[in-house]
Design a protein around this motif. Structure first.
Motif, short mmCIF file in Angstrom:
data_model
loop_
_atom_site.label_atom_id
_atom_site.label_comp_id
_atom_site.label_asym_id
_atom_site.label_seq_id
_atom_site.Cartn_x
_atom_site.Cartn_y
_atom_site.Cartn_z
N LEU A 38 -7.38 3.98 -13.88
CA LEU A 38 -7.42 3.79 -12.43
C LEU A 38 -6.65 2.53 -12.00
O LEU A 38 -6.17 2.45 -10.88
CB LEU A 38 -8.86 3.70 -11.93
CG LEU A 38 -9.70 4.98 -12.09
CD1 LEU A 38 -11.14 4.72 -11.70
CD2 LEU A 38 -9.10 6.10 -11.26
N ASP A 55 -5.42 3.08 -8.24
CA ASP A 55 -5.74 4.41 -7.71
C ASP A 55 -6.44 4.25 -6.36
O ASP A 55 -7.37 3.44 -6.23
CB ASP A 55 -6.65 5.14 -8.70
CG ASP A 55 -6.83 6.60 -8.32
OD1 ASP A 55 -7.65 6.85 -7.41
OD2 ASP A 55 -6.17 7.44 -8.93
N PRO A 56 -6.00 4.98 -5.35
CA PRO A 56 -6.59 4.86 -4.01
C PRO A 56 -8.09 5.13 -3.95
O PRO A 56 -8.78 4.64 -3.04
CB PRO A 56 -5.84 5.92 -3.18
CG PRO A 56 -4.57 6.16 -3.92
CD PRO A 56 -4.88 5.92 -5.37
N SER A 57 -8.63 5.84 -4.92
CA SER A 57 -10.07 6.12 -4.90
C SER A 57 -10.90 4.85 -5.05
O SER A 57 -12.10 4.86 -4.78
CB SER A 57 -10.42 7.11 -6.01
OG SER A 57 -10.26 6.52 -7.28
N LEU A 58 -10.28 3.76 -5.49
CA LEU A 58 -11.00 2.50 -5.68
C LEU A 58 -11.09 1.65 -4.41
O LEU A 58 -11.73 0.61 -4.42
CB LEU A 58 -10.35 1.68 -6.80
CG LEU A 58 -10.48 2.27 -8.20
CD1 LEU A 58 -9.64 1.47 -9.19
CD2 LEU A 58 -11.92 2.29 -8.64
N LYS A 60 -12.75 1.05 -1.66
CA LYS A 60 -13.98 1.18 -0.89
C LYS A 60 -14.55 -0.22 -0.73
O LYS A 60 -14.52 -1.02 -1.66
CB LYS A 60 -14.98 2.08 -1.62
CG LYS A 60 -14.49 3.50 -1.77
CD LYS A 60 -15.47 4.33 -2.57
CE LYS A 60 -14.87 5.71 -2.83
NZ LYS A 60 -15.55 6.42 -3.88
N ASP A 63 -16.88 -1.60 -3.39
CA ASP A 63 -16.37 -1.60 -4.76
C ASP A 63 -15.37 -2.73 -5.03
O ASP A 63 -14.65 -2.68 -6.02
CB ASP A 63 -15.71 -0.26 -5.10
CG ASP A 63 -16.72 0.87 -5.23
OD1 ASP A 63 -17.91 0.55 -5.41
OD2 ASP A 63 -16.31 2.04 -5.14
#
Length: 107
Positions: A38, A55-58, A60, A63
């Motif tokens: 990631l 990774d853009p999912s991180l 938040k 987080d």
């Protein structure tokens, strides 16, 4: 006297090889990763960070600490890889030389 001249010649040859090795190390790159890929960091042989991919999912709000830890872990992974490559190149160059244990090269 002949031995001294031979030794000086070998020293100059070794110096040239070390310089070539340092030039080669400066151009190498190693990538490290954390979080299962990631976070990826690429470092040069001089330990300069060349790229950072997250990774853009991180992204938040809650987080942030995890992301910071993953960036540090990826950087340390890449740094360890650069150091390993440098160590292998130095070992190959100094094979057979009577270098005291614990002496780190290149200087």
């Amino acid at each position: 006297m002949k031995d001294l001249l031979g030794l000086m010649g070998k020293a100059k040859e070794m110096q040239a090889k070390f310089q070539a090795m340092q030039d080669e190390i400066a151009t190498l790159e190693a990538s490290g990763q954390a979080g299962g890929g990631l976070v990826n960091v690429t470092l040069t042989g001089k330990f300069e960070m060349k790229s950072l991919k997250i990774d853009p999912s991180l992204f938040k709000e809650d987080d942030v600490e995890i992301l910071e830890d993953l960036v540090l872990a990826a950087h340390n992974d890449a740094k360890a890889k650069v150091e390993l490559i440098m160590q292998e190149k130095t070992k190959a160059l100094t094979a057979g030389l009577p270098i005291p244990p614990g002496m780190k090269l290149p200087f």
